[in-house]
Design an enzyme around this catalytic site. Structure first.
Site, PDB file in Angstrom:
ATOM      1  N   PHE A   1      28.358  23.593  34.024  1.00 54.63           N
ATOM      2  CA  PHE A   1      27.749  23.207  35.297  1.00 54.63           C
ATOM      3  C   PHE A   1      26.289  22.841  35.065  1.00 54.63           C
ATOM      4  CE2 PHE A   1      26.040  23.451  39.515  1.00 54.63           C
ATOM      5  CZ  PHE A   1      27.040  22.854  40.271  1.00 54.63           C
TER       6      PHE A   1
ATOM      7  N   ASP B   1      26.156  10.405  40.220  1.00 53.44           N
ATOM      8  CA  ASP B   1      25.480  11.316  39.296  1.00 53.44           C
ATOM      9  C   ASP B   1      26.417  11.778  38.190  1.00 53.44           C
ATOM     10  OD1 ASP B   1      27.049  12.809  41.073  1.00 53.44           O
ATOM     11  OD2 ASP B   1      25.461  14.185  41.672  1.00 53.44           O
TER      12      ASP B   1
END
Ligand code: IMP
Ligand code: MG
Length: 176
Positions: free
Chosen positions: A148, A96
């Site tokens: 994030f 990912d």
């Protein structure tokens, strides 16, 4: 906490089609094993595998290096190994996101010991500013800033994996 869209579903799908075409062209012959790194890469793998117009094998490997929060525990462990040998095969790791690089540099070592014909990495996202260990990522979907992100497989404490977009997880409104 709030979510801000960083990459839309359309942007992601367009880029994955490009990556799929490039990968198919780069591997004209021989077995190609796509190794999905659980859990975060499961959505990316599903779309990437279908964008690669050639036969592929799909394998799953569980690796964990992150705790429940936003910072890495620094520890890497294999939580689920491959079901089949990759000896003599072209292996394409599907991840990912590459953050510190700790997970992938460890995984490259593990897989290289199994005598594949080649091992390369495809990652949807790359946060190059955060790199602690060098890793060569052959196929990068998007380079993103040091924020994030969640969605499209990526989680925060196991939440948000099913969002269609990639979003920045922001702290709540700041006073003043
Ligand atoms: P690395 O070993 O530091 O490169 O960490 C890679 C793993 O950390 C990824 O496979 C993700 O599971 C997790 N990770 C790193 N950055 C993020 C993020 O921004 N959101 C969600 N998970 C992340
Ligand atoms: Mg992961």
């Amino acid at each position: 906490m709030s979510l801000r869209v960083l990459l839309t579903e359309d942007q992601i799908q367009t880029r994955i089609k490009e990556l799929g075409a490039q990968i198919a062209a780069d591997y004209p012959t021989g077995p190609l094993h796509l190794v999905c790194i659980l859990k975060g890469a499961y959505v990316f793998l599903a779309d990437l595998a279908r964008a690669i117009q050639r036969d592929t094998f799909v394998e799953f490997m569980g690796i964990s290096s992150y705790g429940k929060g936003k910072t890495s525990s620094g520890e890497v462990k294999v939580t689920k190994d491959l079901d089949h040998s990759v000896e003599g095969a072209n292996v394409l790791i599907d991840e990912d996101i590459v953050d510190s690089g700790v997970t992938l540099s460890y995984l490259m070592q593990v897989l290289q010991q199994r005598k594949p014909r080649s091992v390369k990495i495809a990652a949807l996202l790359d946060k190059p500013e955060r790199r602690l260990r060098p890793v060569e990522v052959s196929y990068v979907g998007f380079r993103i800033p040091d924020e994030f992100v969640v969605g499209y497989g990526l989680d925060y404490g196991e939440k948000y994996r099913n969002l269609r977009d990639v979003c920045v997880l922001e702290d709540g409104p700041q006073p003043g």
